[in-house]
Enzyme design. Structure first.
Site, mmCIF file in Angstrom:
data_model
loop_
_atom_site.group_PDB
_atom_site.id
_atom_site.type_symbol
_atom_site.label_atom_id
_atom_site.label_comp_id
_atom_site.label_asym_id
_atom_site.label_seq_id
_atom_site.Cartn_x
_atom_site.Cartn_y
_atom_site.Cartn_z
ATOM 1 N N ARG A 113 39.036 -8.917 34.946
ATOM 2 C CA ARG A 113 38.995 -8.909 36.407
ATOM 3 C C ARG A 113 40.095 -9.820 36.952
ATOM 4 O O ARG A 113 40.721 -10.540 36.184
ATOM 5 C CB ARG A 113 37.625 -9.334 36.931
ATOM 6 C CG ARG A 113 37.274 -10.773 36.616
ATOM 7 C CD ARG A 113 35.926 -11.152 37.217
ATOM 8 N NE ARG A 113 35.554 -12.505 36.827
ATOM 9 C CZ ARG A 113 34.411 -13.085 37.156
ATOM 10 N NH1 ARG A 113 33.497 -12.430 37.867
ATOM 11 N NH2 ARG A 113 34.134 -14.315 36.774
ATOM 12 N N ASN A 151 36.769 -13.112 45.834
ATOM 13 C CA ASN A 151 35.753 -13.879 45.116
ATOM 14 C C ASN A 151 36.415 -14.968 44.293
ATOM 15 O O ASN A 151 37.363 -14.691 43.542
ATOM 16 C CB ASN A 151 34.970 -12.970 44.163
ATOM 17 C CG ASN A 151 33.755 -13.670 43.570
ATOM 18 O OD1 ASN A 151 32.839 -14.049 44.304
ATOM 19 N ND2 ASN A 151 33.755 -13.861 42.263
ATOM 20 N N GLU A 152 35.937 -16.193 44.447
ATOM 21 C CA GLU A 152 36.486 -17.315 43.665
ATOM 22 C C GLU A 152 37.987 -17.150 43.473
ATOM 23 O O GLU A 152 38.492 -17.095 42.343
ATOM 24 C CB GLU A 152 35.773 -17.452 42.324
ATOM 25 C CG GLU A 152 34.355 -17.946 42.460
ATOM 26 C CD GLU A 152 33.734 -18.369 41.133
ATOM 27 O OE1 GLU A 152 34.277 -18.029 40.075
ATOM 28 O OE2 GLU A 152 32.695 -19.043 41.166
ATOM 29 N N GLU A 310 26.637 -19.551 44.705
ATOM 30 C CA GLU A 310 26.270 -19.136 43.351
ATOM 31 C C GLU A 310 25.893 -20.366 42.542
ATOM 32 O O GLU A 310 26.568 -21.394 42.631
ATOM 33 C CB GLU A 310 27.462 -18.526 42.589
ATOM 34 C CG GLU A 310 27.955 -17.201 43.046
ATOM 35 C CD GLU A 310 29.132 -16.737 42.169
ATOM 36 O OE1 GLU A 310 29.265 -17.212 41.026
ATOM 37 O OE2 GLU A 310 29.906 -15.914 42.655
ATOM 38 N N TRP A 318 29.482 -17.839 29.397
ATOM 39 C CA TRP A 318 30.915 -18.082 29.170
ATOM 40 C C TRP A 318 31.210 -19.416 28.502
ATOM 41 O O TRP A 318 32.361 -19.802 28.379
ATOM 42 C CB TRP A 318 31.702 -17.951 30.474
ATOM 43 C CG TRP A 318 31.058 -18.594 31.675
ATOM 44 C CD1 TRP A 318 30.285 -17.954 32.598
ATOM 45 C CD2 TRP A 318 31.109 -19.971 32.082
ATOM 46 N NE1 TRP A 318 29.854 -18.846 33.558
ATOM 47 C CE2 TRP A 318 30.355 -20.086 33.278
ATOM 48 C CE3 TRP A 318 31.731 -21.117 31.570
ATOM 49 C CZ2 TRP A 318 30.194 -21.294 33.952
ATOM 50 C CZ3 TRP A 318 31.573 -22.320 32.238
ATOM 51 C CH2 TRP A 318 30.812 -22.392 33.412
ATOM 52 N N GLU A 358 29.207 -9.760 31.217
ATOM 53 C CA GLU A 358 28.245 -10.775 31.689
ATOM 54 C C GLU A 358 26.801 -10.394 31.399
ATOM 55 O O GLU A 358 25.878 -10.901 32.035
ATOM 56 C CB GLU A 358 28.461 -11.031 33.185
ATOM 57 C CG GLU A 358 29.808 -11.691 33.433
ATOM 58 C CD GLU A 358 30.041 -12.131 34.868
ATOM 59 O OE1 GLU A 358 29.692 -11.362 35.774
ATOM 60 O OE2 GLU A 358 30.576 -13.231 35.061
ATOM 61 N N LYS A 359 26.605 -9.490 30.430
ATOM 62 C CA LYS A 359 25.220 -9.024 30.202
ATOM 63 C C LYS A 359 24.310 -10.123 29.685
ATOM 64 O O LYS A 359 23.096 -10.025 29.817
ATOM 65 C CB LYS A 359 25.190 -7.782 29.316
ATOM 66 C CG LYS A 359 25.765 -7.946 27.938
ATOM 67 C CD LYS A 359 25.729 -6.607 27.205
ATOM 68 C CE LYS A 359 26.434 -6.649 25.882
ATOM 69 N NZ LYS A 359 27.896 -6.892 26.021
ATOM 70 N N PHE A 360 24.882 -11.183 29.097
ATOM 71 C CA PHE A 360 24.010 -12.280 28.649
ATOM 72 C C PHE A 360 23.948 -13.428 29.644
ATOM 73 O O PHE A 360 23.494 -14.522 29.311
ATOM 74 C CB PHE A 360 24.454 -12.771 27.265
ATOM 75 C CG PHE A 360 24.151 -11.768 26.186
ATOM 76 C CD1 PHE A 360 22.839 -11.427 25.880
ATOM 77 C CD2 PHE A 360 25.171 -11.131 25.507
ATOM 78 C CE1 PHE A 360 22.548 -10.485 24.907
ATOM 79 C CE2 PHE A 360 24.895 -10.192 24.530
ATOM 80 C CZ PHE A 360 23.574 -9.860 24.226
ATOM 81 N N HIS A 361 24.421 -13.190 30.865
ATOM 82 C CA HIS A 361 24.303 -14.217 31.907
ATOM 83 C C HIS A 361 22.935 -14.091 32.553
ATOM 84 O O HIS A 361 22.484 -12.986 32.860
ATOM 85 C CB HIS A 361 25.406 -13.999 32.949
ATOM 86 C CG HIS A 361 25.644 -15.160 33.860
ATOM 87 N ND1 HIS A 361 24.713 -15.591 34.775
ATOM 88 C CD2 HIS A 361 26.721 -15.980 34.001
ATOM 89 C CE1 HIS A 361 25.211 -16.634 35.437
ATOM 90 N NE2 HIS A 361 26.419 -16.887 34.990
HETATM 91 C C1 GLA Z 1 31.654 -16.880 38.866
HETATM 92 C C2 GLA Z 1 31.847 -15.538 39.528
HETATM 93 C C3 GLA Z 1 30.717 -14.603 39.299
HETATM 94 C C4 GLA Z 1 30.213 -14.679 37.876
HETATM 95 C C5 GLA Z 1 29.852 -16.103 37.549
HETATM 96 C C6 GLA Z 1 29.305 -16.264 36.155
HETATM 97 O O1 GLA Z 1 30.985 -17.775 39.641
HETATM 98 O O2 GLA Z 1 32.073 -15.652 40.915
HETATM 99 O O3 GLA Z 1 31.170 -13.285 39.586
HETATM 100 O O4 GLA Z 1 31.218 -14.233 37.015
HETATM 101 O O5 GLA Z 1 31.018 -16.889 37.641
HETATM 102 O O6 GLA Z 1 28.897 -17.577 35.896
#
Ligand code: GLA
Length: 664
Positions: A113, A151-152, A310, A318, A358-361
């Protein structure tokens, strides 16, 4: 004033919602579960572009239309994204020139991404087009509460070294310096045959045979932060006229781990500061780090409330080893952010992904579904957050300031310095932690911010400081505050040129010391101070020039010389710490600073009980988080909002529990 989240009354509760990953039966179930958990706000369509426009010019809004309508039906407000956080595959195939490059020239390919260069005009044009399309479609939708731009921004690519970035860097330098001789003077290019004849010769600090020019590196950091911010501003300005009155923000990463975005400059451009925070599993002091990051976020927000956009309900995916949260930890973490000024408790993400990186988040709805501890905890948290409505909009009270400048962070960690082990966050965290352990609430502010409200001001490792910043800190001491400054501070001006005449340059007069040589310690080398505590990493030859010694080195190259000094400054004082003290030495120092300045803990409670006061139109609120394993009595009279119970002195906060007292 723009409301923080349009139409939301109380503290927001929710998270990132990615319905494009799910079939409709799951999406329908989501709505019921959101009602059950009292979700009041979600961030939507952050990574939505490829689902909205799977082929160039062919749009499918149906899933988003339906989701917006259903969320509205359930009373959930929407923080709607511009859907630009990652380009769709067709775009990077058609325009590979939008991809960013690393310092060694590698192209960062699509497939993850954020594979875009914010300096690419082509990327910006496409991103603006998508943001405008989303804004035009949903401008009048009743669920729309907040715009979430991209985003971020800068998360994965804080620095881009591509040709379009090189061009943007040169324009930025031209604006900063006007002419090339001014740049040459600022960069000290008489050194190593680096003198430039033309801006066209200037490049980003790409991989080079040896140390790149430090001011070039510093300016590239400044430019990169500004360039990312200008991308936000361009998208914001494109959507503002389409939905005037709807607040616009982007989620920051104001944390002790995120170095490259100068969020103080960014904060001026958002309608409300929104922040993301993730704890590091291997960090034994993670709840103190959370507090520091939240204190920084509040500082960036100018003391006003902000939104926790968030954090995680449990483990992330990660880190090398992803620790699950313990019992009550999601509640404690959430309320710690609220204590320190957040008016929202939001998560990444609502429902755990079945596929993808991110399936294990963790998520509020885990893979196990509704019948899970996580979802039961989410329901409890939703109820707790709902009960906090009265404190919305209130502000945190503090008389202690820690100085944090992003430029000082960037500059002090450049290469070719006396010791590669000097890290900006090291003393920042140690001193903040010592204050936290004593129950002192700390504001985190910039060196040029107004310091008049503070009795105690601490500047850790403020290597780079402007004349204005140094004078501002000195003025605090002159007004009667206790000021403390640690080693390798005041060394350079904003061009990263040494302040001549002896260290610590900008603070020599204030501190009443003069240093003519540094004596960095080698890896593992320990030195002892005269109170029996130890120190490492740094020492220097301190001559007293108005200050009194407080602590002295008893061994090592500086044996017999001052390690900690104090100078009386009118009714205030200026302390200098010329070495890295161990935890006991740091605690003793902080205790002396607290005693001298008279700053008070929020509560008289044992270490490990976090208590912060917020005051607003509806009164005074103390958020208490008991991180210890014992029930703790607190002396507050009022109403405990989570239970509705009346409290009197001696009210017990159970081990691991939280309480929010509205004071009588
Ligand atoms: C960031 C991103 C999210 C996600 C989280 C995972 O904060 O903005 O999309 O990837 O990390 O911790």
């Amino acid at each position: 004033m723009i409301e923080s989240i349009h139409g939301l009354h109380g503290v927001g509760f929710g998270g990132d919602y990615n319905p494009e990953q799910w079939d409709d039966d799951v999406r329908l179930a989501d709505i019921d579960l959101m009602r059950e958990a009292r979700v009041s706000v979600v961030s939507l369509a952050i990574f939505g572009w490829a689902s909205i426009e799977p082929r160039e010019g062919s749009y499918d809004w149906s899933w988003l239309d339906t989701t917006m309508d259903r969320l509205h039906g359930a009373g959930v407000r929407v923080s709607l994204a511009t859907a630009t956080a990652s380009p769709p595959p067709w775009l990077t195939r058609k325009h590979p020139e939008i991809l960013p490059r690393t310092a060694d020239g590698s192209v960062l390919s699509p497939g993850a991404r954020q594979a875009y260069s914010v300096s690419s005009r082509t990327w910006r044009d496409y991103a603006v087009r998508m943001a405008v399309a989303v804004a035009e479609r949903y401008r009048d939708h009743p669920a729309l509460a907040l715009w979430h731009v991209d985003n971020e921004i800068g998360c994965h690519v804080p620095h881009d070294y591509s040709d379009s970035a090189a061009e943007a860097f040169r324009s930025w330098l031209q604006r900063r310096y006007g002419d090339i001789d001014t740049l040459n003077a600022a960069w000290g290019t008489a050194f190593w045959s680096q003198r430039y004849g033309d801006f066209a010769d200037v490049l980003p600090p790409r991989a080079a045979p040896s140390h790149s020019n430090p001011t070039q590196q510093l300016d590239f950091a400044r430019y990169s932060s500004d360039e990312l911010l200008s991308y936000y501003v361009e998208l914001r300005d494109a959507i503002r006229p389409i939905s005037p009155g709807v607040p616009i923000t982007t989620n920051f990463m104001c944390t002790s781990a995120t170095k490259w975005m100068d969020y103080r400059r960014w904060a001026a451009e958002v309608d409300i500061v929104a922040n993301d925070h993730y704890s590091i599993a291997a960090d034994a002091d993670r709840e103190i780090e959370l507090a520091l990051s939240a204190d920084l976020t509040r500082g960036v927000a100018g003391g006003r409330p902000w939104l926790l956009m968030e954090h995680s309900s449990g483990a992330v995916n990660w880190q090398p080893r992803n620790r699950a949260k313990g019992p009550g930890e999601m509640m404690r973490n959430s309320l710690a952010h609220v204590a320190r000024g957040s008016d929202a408790v939001m998560f990444f993400q609502w429902r755990a992904s079945q596929a993808g990186a991110e399936k294990f988040h963790s998520a509020l709805v885990p893979h196990a579904g509704r019948d899970s501890q996580m979802f039961r905890d989410a329901v409890d948290l939703g109820a707790a957050v709902t009960a906090l409505a009265p404190l919305t909009g209130s502000e945190v009270q503090s008389r202690t300031a820690l100085i944090w400048d992003y430029e000082a962070w960037w500059a002090v960690e450049l290469d070719a310095h006396p010791s590669a082990d000097v890290e900006y966050m090291d003393r920042m965290r140690a001193l903040h932690a010592a204050l936290w352990r004593r129950g002192i609430t700390t504001d985190v502010v910039g060196s040029t911010d107004d310091l008049r409200g503070y009795d105690l001001v601490i500047a850790p490792t403020l290597y780079l400081v402007s004349d204005e910043g140094a004078a501002n800190i000195a003025a605090a001491a002159e007004r009667g505050a206790t000021v403390a400054i640690t080693y390798f501070s005041g060394i350079v001006d904003p061009d990263d040129h040494i302040r001549l005449g002896g260290y610590p340059g900008a603070f020599r007069d204030l501190l009443g010391v003069r240093v003519d040589e540094f004596f960095p310690l080698l890896d593992g080398e320990i030195t002892t101070l005269d109170d029996g505590t130890s120190a490492d990493l740094w020492s220097e030859r301190v001559e007293l020039a108005g200050a009194e010694p407080v602590r002295t080195f008893t061994d090592g190259p500086m044996a017999g010389r001052p390690a900690v000094t104090r100078r009386q400054v009118g009714s205030g004082a200026a302390w200098y710490v010329a070495t890295r003290q161990d935890e006991a030495g740091t605690a003793a120092l902080v205790d002396a600073l607290i005693a001298e300045s008279g700053v008070q803990p929020t509560l008289d409670a044992p270490a490990g009980v976090e208590a912060v006061r917020r005051v607003g139109e509806q009164g005074s609120f103390v958020v208490v988080i008991n991180h210890t394993e014992e029930a703790v009595p607190i002396d507050l009279t009022g109403t405990e909002l989570l239970t509705g119970a009346a409290t009197e002195p001696g009210y017990k906060v159970e081990a691991g529990a939280c309480a929010v007292i509205q004071e009588a």
